[in-house]
Motif scaffolding. Structure first.
Motif, PDB file in Angstrom:
ATOM      1  N   ALA A 148       0.805  -1.339   0.000  1.00  0.00           N
ATOM      2  CA  ALA A 148      -0.084  -0.009   0.036  1.00  0.00           C
ATOM      3  C   ALA A 148       0.693   1.249  -0.004  1.00  0.00           C
ATOM      4  O   ALA A 148       0.117   2.236  -0.258  1.00  0.00           O
ATOM      5  CB  ALA A 148      -1.005   0.099   1.182  1.00  0.00           C
ATOM      6  N   THR A 149       1.926   1.250   0.376  1.00  0.00           N
ATOM      7  CA  THR A 149       2.840   2.418   0.468  1.00  0.00           C
ATOM      8  C   THR A 149       4.385   2.241  -0.282  1.00  0.00           C
ATOM      9  O   THR A 149       4.599   1.131  -0.642  1.00  0.00           O
ATOM     10  CB  THR A 149       3.280   2.849   1.984  1.00  0.00           C
ATOM     11  OG1 THR A 149       4.202   1.662   2.579  1.00  0.00           O
ATOM     12  CG2 THR A 149       2.048   2.942   2.695  1.00  0.00           C
ATOM     13  N   ARG A 150       4.982   3.235  -0.681  1.00  0.00           N
ATOM     14  CA  ARG A 150       6.225   3.277  -1.334  1.00  0.00           C
ATOM     15  C   ARG A 150       7.328   2.397  -0.453  1.00  0.00           C
ATOM     16  O   ARG A 150       8.066   1.933  -0.742  1.00  0.00           O
ATOM     17  CB  ARG A 150       6.689   4.653  -1.800  1.00  0.00           C
ATOM     18  CG  ARG A 150       6.048   5.177  -2.971  1.00  0.00           C
ATOM     19  CD  ARG A 150       6.590   6.071  -3.800  1.00  0.00           C
ATOM     20  NE  ARG A 150       5.622   6.792  -4.738  1.00  0.00           N
ATOM     21  CZ  ARG A 150       5.314   5.917  -6.008  1.00  0.00           C
ATOM     22  NH1 ARG A 150       6.143   5.014  -6.225  1.00  0.00           N
ATOM     23  NH2 ARG A 150       4.481   6.445  -6.896  1.00  0.00           N
ATOM     24  N   ALA A 151       7.220   2.822   0.836  1.00  0.00           N
ATOM     25  CA  ALA A 151       8.092   2.187   1.707  1.00  0.00           C
ATOM     26  C   ALA A 151       7.929   0.641   1.881  1.00  0.00           C
ATOM     27  O   ALA A 151       8.938   0.042   1.899  1.00  0.00           O
ATOM     28  CB  ALA A 151       7.597   2.621   3.249  1.00  0.00           C
ATOM     29  N   ILE A 169       5.169  -6.895  -7.291  1.00  0.00           N
ATOM     30  CA  ILE A 169       4.249  -6.456  -6.035  1.00  0.00           C
ATOM     31  C   ILE A 169       2.702  -6.142  -6.705  1.00  0.00           C
ATOM     32  O   ILE A 169       2.857  -5.747  -7.884  1.00  0.00           O
ATOM     33  CB  ILE A 169       4.704  -5.165  -5.326  1.00  0.00           C
ATOM     34  CG1 ILE A 169       4.955  -3.839  -6.329  1.00  0.00           C
ATOM     35  CG2 ILE A 169       6.012  -5.545  -4.628  1.00  0.00           C
ATOM     36  CD1 ILE A 169       5.159  -2.622  -5.859  1.00  0.00           C
ATOM     37  N   GLN A 170       1.943  -6.235  -5.845  1.00  0.00           N
ATOM     38  CA  GLN A 170       0.483  -5.961  -6.327  1.00  0.00           C
ATOM     39  C   GLN A 170      -0.267  -5.236  -5.068  1.00  0.00           C
ATOM     40  O   GLN A 170       0.261  -5.694  -3.948  1.00  0.00           O
ATOM     41  CB  GLN A 170      -0.311  -6.998  -6.610  1.00  0.00           C
ATOM     42  CG  GLN A 170      -0.519  -8.274  -6.080  1.00  0.00           C
ATOM     43  CD  GLN A 170      -1.189  -9.415  -6.699  1.00  0.00           C
ATOM     44  OE1 GLN A 170      -0.879  -9.598  -8.013  1.00  0.00           O
ATOM     45  NE2 GLN A 170      -1.965 -10.240  -6.115  1.00  0.00           N
ATOM     46  N   GLY A 171      -1.105  -4.627  -5.151  1.00  0.00           N
ATOM     47  CA  GLY A 171      -2.149  -4.162  -3.833  1.00  0.00           C
ATOM     48  C   GLY A 171      -2.336  -2.617  -4.366  1.00  0.00           C
ATOM     49  O   GLY A 171      -2.247  -2.134  -5.302  1.00  0.00           O
ATOM     50  N   PRO A 172      -2.962  -2.000  -3.084  1.00  0.00           N
ATOM     51  CA  PRO A 172      -3.355  -0.604  -3.419  1.00  0.00           C
ATOM     52  C   PRO A 172      -2.552   0.564  -4.050  1.00  0.00           C
ATOM     53  O   PRO A 172      -2.763   1.350  -4.651  1.00  0.00           O
ATOM     54  CB  PRO A 172      -3.978  -0.144  -2.057  1.00  0.00           C
ATOM     55  CG  PRO A 172      -3.979  -1.647  -1.204  1.00  0.00           C
ATOM     56  CD  PRO A 172      -3.028  -2.507  -1.690  1.00  0.00           C
ATOM     57  N   LEU A 173      -0.971   0.232  -3.680  1.00  0.00           N
ATOM     58  CA  LEU A 173      -0.258   1.111  -4.222  1.00  0.00           C
ATOM     59  C   LEU A 173      -0.239   1.091  -6.027  1.00  0.00           C
ATOM     60  O   LEU A 173      -0.012   2.110  -6.564  1.00  0.00           O
ATOM     61  CB  LEU A 173       1.459   1.115  -3.782  1.00  0.00           C
ATOM     62  CG  LEU A 173       2.421   1.653  -4.127  1.00  0.00           C
ATOM     63  CD1 LEU A 173       2.165   3.330  -3.783  1.00  0.00           C
ATOM     64  CD2 LEU A 173       3.687   1.268  -4.045  1.00  0.00           C
ATOM     65  N   ILE A 174      -0.349  -0.119  -6.407  1.00  0.00           N
ATOM     66  CA  ILE A 174      -0.316  -0.353  -7.831  1.00  0.00           C
ATOM     67  C   ILE A 174      -1.560  -0.049  -8.499  1.00  0.00           C
ATOM     68  O   ILE A 174      -1.868   0.563  -9.552  1.00  0.00           O
ATOM     69  CB  ILE A 174       0.094  -1.657  -8.197  1.00  0.00           C
ATOM     70  CG1 ILE A 174       1.223  -2.237  -7.431  1.00  0.00           C
ATOM     71  CG2 ILE A 174       0.211  -2.025  -9.656  1.00  0.00           C
ATOM     72  CD1 ILE A 174       2.542  -1.255  -7.832  1.00  0.00           C
TER      73      ILE A 174
END
Length: 89
Positions: free
Chosen positions: A30-33, A46-51
């Motif tokens: 969910a975050t860049r970190a 990766i996959q998730g809300p950030l993407i």
């Protein structure tokens, strides 16, 4: 604390995938970190809300058409959110 336990579990999961010669895709990023932490562990993708978030099936043809008609962006930290599934390596 809980963060340290979660990090150790993630490290173990990535090591297990590597041992079994399987790709490792981190879900829920969910975050860049978080993305940077996963990349340091040498996760495949990766996959998730950030993407991006899920879309309805009837919206998929238009989503694909919009991306097929445009030139893919150069890979950089600023374009991670433009990809439905970000490759890390």
């Amino acid at each position: 604390g809980a963060h340290r336990v979660g990090t150790r579990l993630l490290e173990h999961a990535v090591q297990t995938a590597r041992t079994l010669e399987l790709p490792c895709i981190a879900d829920g990023v969910a975050t860049r970190a978080q993305a940077e932490a996963v990349e340091r562990l040498d996760c495949s993708a990766i996959q998730g809300p950030l993407i991006g978030t899920g879309i309805a099936a009837d919206e998929l043809p238009g989503w694909i058409a919009a991306r097929a008609s445009s030139t893919p962006p150069a890979r950089s930290a600023t374009t991670l959110s433009d990809s439905p599934h970000a490759r890390l390596n």
